[in-house]
Design an enzyme around this catalytic site. Structure first.
Site, PDB file in Angstrom:
ATOM      1  N   ASP A 145      -6.933   4.246  -4.637  1.00  0.00           N
ATOM      2  CA  ASP A 145      -7.619   4.127  -3.343  1.00  0.00           C
ATOM      3  C   ASP A 145      -8.233   5.514  -3.117  1.00  0.00           C
ATOM      4  O   ASP A 145      -8.449   6.243  -4.095  1.00  0.00           O
ATOM      5  CB  ASP A 145      -6.631   3.720  -2.231  1.00  0.00           C
ATOM      6  CG  ASP A 145      -7.333   3.278  -0.940  1.00  0.00           C
ATOM      7  OD1 ASP A 145      -7.813   2.148  -0.882  1.00  0.00           O
ATOM      8  OD2 ASP A 145      -7.426   4.098  -0.005  1.00  0.00           O
ATOM      9  N   LYS A 179       0.874  -1.188   0.000  1.00  0.00           N
ATOM     10  CA  LYS A 179       0.000   0.000   0.000  1.00  0.00           C
ATOM     11  C   LYS A 179       0.898   1.220   0.000  1.00  0.00           C
ATOM     12  O   LYS A 179       2.028   1.165   0.480  1.00  0.00           O
ATOM     13  CB  LYS A 179      -0.873   0.017   1.264  1.00  0.00           C
ATOM     14  CG  LYS A 179      -2.106   0.878   1.142  1.00  0.00           C
ATOM     15  CD  LYS A 179      -3.225   0.119   0.465  1.00  0.00           C
ATOM     16  CE  LYS A 179      -4.409   0.991   0.138  1.00  0.00           C
ATOM     17  NZ  LYS A 179      -5.556   0.187  -0.321  1.00  0.00           N
TER      18      LYS A 179
HETATM   19  P1  NDP Z   1     -12.859   7.833  -3.221  1.00  0.00           P
HETATM   20  O1  NDP Z   1     -11.772   8.810  -3.004  1.00  0.00           O
HETATM   21  O2  NDP Z   1     -13.399   7.606  -4.575  1.00  0.00           O
HETATM   22  O3  NDP Z   1     -14.102   8.173  -2.280  1.00  0.00           O
HETATM   23  C1  NDP Z   1     -13.957   8.255  -0.906  1.00  0.00           C
HETATM   24  C2  NDP Z   1     -15.281   8.662  -0.297  1.00  0.00           C
HETATM   25  O4  NDP Z   1     -15.206   8.538   1.117  1.00  0.00           O
HETATM   26  C3  NDP Z   1     -15.636  10.103  -0.574  1.00  0.00           C
HETATM   27  O5  NDP Z   1     -17.025  10.247  -0.589  1.00  0.00           O
HETATM   28  C4  NDP Z   1     -15.014  10.802   0.621  1.00  0.00           C
HETATM   29  O6  NDP Z   1     -15.592  12.072   0.925  1.00  0.00           O
HETATM   30  C5  NDP Z   1     -15.309   9.824   1.715  1.00  0.00           C
HETATM   31  N1  NDP Z   1     -14.297   9.968   2.769  1.00  0.00           N
HETATM   32  C6  NDP Z   1     -12.959   9.856   2.641  1.00  0.00           C
HETATM   33  N2  NDP Z   1     -12.345  10.100   3.799  1.00  0.00           N
HETATM   34  C7  NDP Z   1     -13.329  10.367   4.684  1.00  0.00           C
HETATM   35  C8  NDP Z   1     -13.334  10.686   6.061  1.00  0.00           C
HETATM   36  N3  NDP Z   1     -12.198  10.786   6.763  1.00  0.00           N
HETATM   37  N4  NDP Z   1     -14.536  10.875   6.650  1.00  0.00           N
HETATM   38  C9  NDP Z   1     -15.701  10.791   5.952  1.00  0.00           C
HETATM   39  N5  NDP Z   1     -15.751  10.504   4.637  1.00  0.00           N
HETATM   40  C10 NDP Z   1     -14.579  10.283   4.022  1.00  0.00           C
HETATM   41  O7  NDP Z   1     -12.297   6.467  -2.598  1.00  0.00           O
HETATM   42  P2  NDP Z   1     -12.816   4.980  -2.827  1.00  0.00           P
HETATM   43  O8  NDP Z   1     -14.268   4.970  -3.069  1.00  0.00           O
HETATM   44  O9  NDP Z   1     -11.900   4.339  -3.797  1.00  0.00           O
HETATM   45  O10 NDP Z   1     -12.490   4.324  -1.396  1.00  0.00           O
HETATM   46  C11 NDP Z   1     -13.447   4.234  -0.356  1.00  0.00           C
HETATM   47  C12 NDP Z   1     -13.039   3.146   0.609  1.00  0.00           C
HETATM   48  O11 NDP Z   1     -12.957   1.904  -0.084  1.00  0.00           O
HETATM   49  C13 NDP Z   1     -11.668   3.306   1.272  1.00  0.00           C
HETATM   50  O12 NDP Z   1     -11.729   2.771   2.573  1.00  0.00           O
HETATM   51  C14 NDP Z   1     -10.764   2.451   0.399  1.00  0.00           C
HETATM   52  O13 NDP Z   1      -9.610   2.048   1.106  1.00  0.00           O
HETATM   53  C15 NDP Z   1     -11.683   1.298   0.118  1.00  0.00           C
HETATM   54  N6  NDP Z   1     -11.375   0.462  -1.038  1.00  0.00           N
HETATM   55  C16 NDP Z   1     -11.237   0.992  -2.275  1.00  0.00           C
HETATM   56  C17 NDP Z   1     -10.981   0.178  -3.354  1.00  0.00           C
HETATM   57  C18 NDP Z   1     -10.912   0.698  -4.742  1.00  0.00           C
HETATM   58  O14 NDP Z   1     -10.798  -0.114  -5.664  1.00  0.00           O
HETATM   59  N7  NDP Z   1     -10.992   1.993  -4.978  1.00  0.00           N
HETATM   60  C19 NDP Z   1     -10.779  -1.277  -3.187  1.00  0.00           C
HETATM   61  C20 NDP Z   1     -11.033  -1.749  -1.844  1.00  0.00           C
HETATM   62  C21 NDP Z   1     -11.290  -0.887  -0.822  1.00  0.00           C
HETATM   63  P3  NDP Z   1     -14.782  13.428   0.545  1.00  0.00           P
HETATM   64  O15 NDP Z   1     -14.912  13.527  -0.933  1.00  0.00           O
HETATM   65  O16 NDP Z   1     -15.467  14.488   1.309  1.00  0.00           O
HETATM   66  O17 NDP Z   1     -13.369  13.200   1.004  1.00  0.00           O
HETATM   67  O1  2IT Z   2      -7.872  -1.589  -0.822  1.00  0.00           O
HETATM   68  C1  2IT Z   2      -7.805  -2.089  -1.963  1.00  0.00           C
HETATM   69  O2  2IT Z   2      -7.940  -3.297  -2.141  1.00  0.00           O
HETATM   70  C2  2IT Z   2      -7.577  -1.197  -3.102  1.00  0.00           C
HETATM   71  N1  2IT Z   2      -7.504   0.016  -2.911  1.00  0.00           N
HETATM   72  C3  2IT Z   2      -7.387  -1.760  -4.478  1.00  0.00           C
HETATM   73  C4  2IT Z   2      -5.980  -2.242  -4.681  1.00  0.00           C
HETATM   74  C5  2IT Z   2      -5.639  -2.663  -6.077  1.00  0.00           C
HETATM   75  O3  2IT Z   2      -4.456  -2.973  -6.276  1.00  0.00           O
HETATM   76  O4  2IT Z   2      -6.490  -2.696  -6.960  1.00  0.00           O
END
Ligand code: NDP
Ligand code: 2IT
Length: 451
Positions: free
Chosen positions: A171, A131
């Site tokens: 992420d 990560k």
């Molecule tokens: P994005 O940046 O696309 O979206 C994040 C969302 O969460 C936004 O709506 C953001 O709001 C909100 N957010 C972020 N930080 C905070 C906080 N401290 N408090 C409240 N709201 C918050 O990220 P993703 O959708 O990609 O990721 C979301 C979650 O999913 C994370 O935990 C990530 O680790 C996990 N994840 C993502 C994967 C991926 O493929 N993208 C894979 C597996 C897990 P704002 O815009 O106001 O910051």
């Molecule tokens: O938390 C996660 O699994 C991710 N942000 C995706 C990682 C990846 O390599 O696609």
């Protein structure tokens, strides 16, 4: 084995981890959750204890920290910190996302990298865990500023990564735009077009379904859990937090399955739409968030629904909760409220969204509770499929990738059932995912000598 022994084992291990990694509270939390559910299994299989596998697994193979200087549009200079944690390479190249968010620090990235090792193992694909990211805040930055930051970040990172070494992805704060800038800089510096990043654009090496994969996978997992009770998402009231990549595609899939999503959120607050978010409203959210980079409050203004400033959506009555924003977004008292309101399915799209207290509430109430490392593994799984397509220089159709994703999520569910079913038939998905993910990595480490 008596529980007393397991408790002593857990306590001793946590003292060891906390002493070695002082102040890294998120990392402690992630390790604690794993060791709690793994202790009995380890005691029954003492070869893992004798080989100090857990002590090795909590120590990253490598931690890279670096300076990221960049200039904003006014010519002002900023200095951010860049990181890459290469946690465990026993079953494949390090693989995991990059997070750009002001809260990013070593503890958060180590918790994410530690979880990633087990998650990637669960996907059945050959990927180690890593990560990375930066404390850079992409909010209110111009595209040019984000590009200059990404170029500076990759100028250092490029010497540490590669298609056979370490393959980052997105992420929080890192989506298609950022992956594009990062890939472009890697290509310029190394003069090679390889699958060094996943989540690439579809015209230049990306995979169909990668943007959808995490959200879809989380919903596939929820549906799979419901099916074990002869139930399904059809007609269920669903709360979703976040409004980014994972949240958006989770909503899309719930709609397809006939559920009703009544909330979304961002770091400023939540919206409550009792009529449900339909395809047209979701389109609006996608444009608002991915193109205009606006706030979820604007949804409430446009559709005349309630906006809850500074609040999370967990007080809204629901059957199913899909936390898709960030770590520790469900507190112990949020969990109590969810349970009191009848919520009986929690499928984690985010990584570690439930606090220790919340996770324990879900488990002691024996609801259908899937931890992130199982429920959100669809994202990295399709990243693995993107790597395969890049290596073979072919691209699979939407249906082909979605089928493979669905099969992988079903297999992860089956793995959780295999290792997590208790004597009364209740499935502890946390335990199942932790043991299921651990075994392959631990056996590979043992086979490879003292690594
Ligand atoms: P994005 O940046 O696309 O979206 C994040 C969302 O969460 C936004 O709506 C953001 O709001 C909100 N957010 C972020 N930080 C905070 C906080 N401290 N408090 C409240 N709201 C918050 O990220 P993703 O959708 O990609 O990721 C979301 C979650 O999913 C994370 O935990 C990530 O680790 C996990 N994840 C993502 C994967 C991926 O493929 N993208 C894979 C597996 C897990 P704002 O815009 O106001 O910051
Ligand atoms: O938390 C996660 O699994 C991710 N942000 C995706 C990682 C990846 O390599 O696609």
């Amino acid at each position: 084995m008596e529980t007393k022994d397991a408790n002593q084992f857990i306590n001793d291990f946590m003292v060891y981890v906390k002493t070695k990694n002082p102040g890294e509270v998120e990392f402690h939390q992630a390790v604690h959750e794993v060791i709690e559910t793994l202790a009995e299994f380890l005691i029954e299989n003492p070869r893992y204890i004798q080989s100090k596998i857990m002590e090795r697994m909590v120590e990253p193979e490598r931690v890279i920290m670096f300076r990221v200087p960049w200039a904003d549009d006014k010519g002002q200079i900023h200095v951010n910190r860049g990181f890459r944690i290469e946690m465990n390479g026993a079953i494949g190249p390090y693989k995991g996302g990059l997070r750009f968010h002001p809260t990013v620090n070593l503890s958060i990235l180590k918790f994410l990298a530690f979880e990633q090792v087990l998650k990637n193992s669960l996907t059945t694909l050959p990927m180690g865990g890593g990560k990375g990211g930066s404390d850079f805040d992409p909010k209110n930055k111009s595209d040019n500023e984000v590009m200059r930051f990404c170029q500076s970040f990759m100028t250092e990172l490029q010497r540490h990564i590669g298609q056979y070494t370490d393959v980052p992805a997105g992420d929080i704060g890192v989506g298609g735009r950022e992956i594009g800038f990062l890939f472009g800089q890697y290509k310029r510096l190394r003069n090679e077009f390889t699958g060094v990043l996943t989540g690439k654009g579809i015209e230049w090496g990306g995979s169909l379904i990668r943007p959808e994969a995490t959200g879809y996978g989380t919903v596939y997992f929820a549906e799979e859990m419901l099916n074990t009770k002869g139930d399904s998402l059809k007609g269920k009231i669903v709360t979703v937090s976040g409004s980014g990549n994972v949240a958006q595609f989770a909503v899309e899939k719930v709609i397809e399955y006939g559920g009703k999503v009544v909330s979304l959120s961002d770091s400023s607050g939540s919206i409550y739409d009792p009529d449900g978010i339909d395809a047209e409203k979701l389109n609006y959210v996608m444009e608002l968030k991915n193109v205009y980079r606006g706030r979820i409050r604007e949804y409430a203004e446009k559709y005349g629904v309630r906006y809850m400033n500074k609040q999370r959506p967990w007080a809204i009555k629901c059957d199913v909760a899909l936390p898709c924003a960030t770590e520790n977004e469900i507190s112990g008292s949020d969990a109590e409220t969810l349970l009191k309101n009848g919520c009986f399915v929690v499928s984690e799209g985010a990584n570690m969204p439930s606090t220790y207290e919340a996770a324990h509430q879900f488990m002691s109430n024996k609801i259908l509770y899937a931890p992130g490392k199982a429920a959100n593994a669809g994202g990295v799984a399709v990243s693995g499929l993107e790597m395969s397509q890049n290596s073979m220089r072919i691209s699979w159709s939407r249906e082909e990738v979605d089928d493979k994703l669905h099969t992988i999520m079903r297999n992860i569910h089956a793995m959780c059932v295999k290792y997590g079913t208790d004597k009364n038939g209740w499935v502890n998905y946390v335990k199942g995912a932790n043991i299921g993910g651990f075994v392959k990595v631990a056996n590979s480490m043992m086979a490879q000598g003292l690594v």
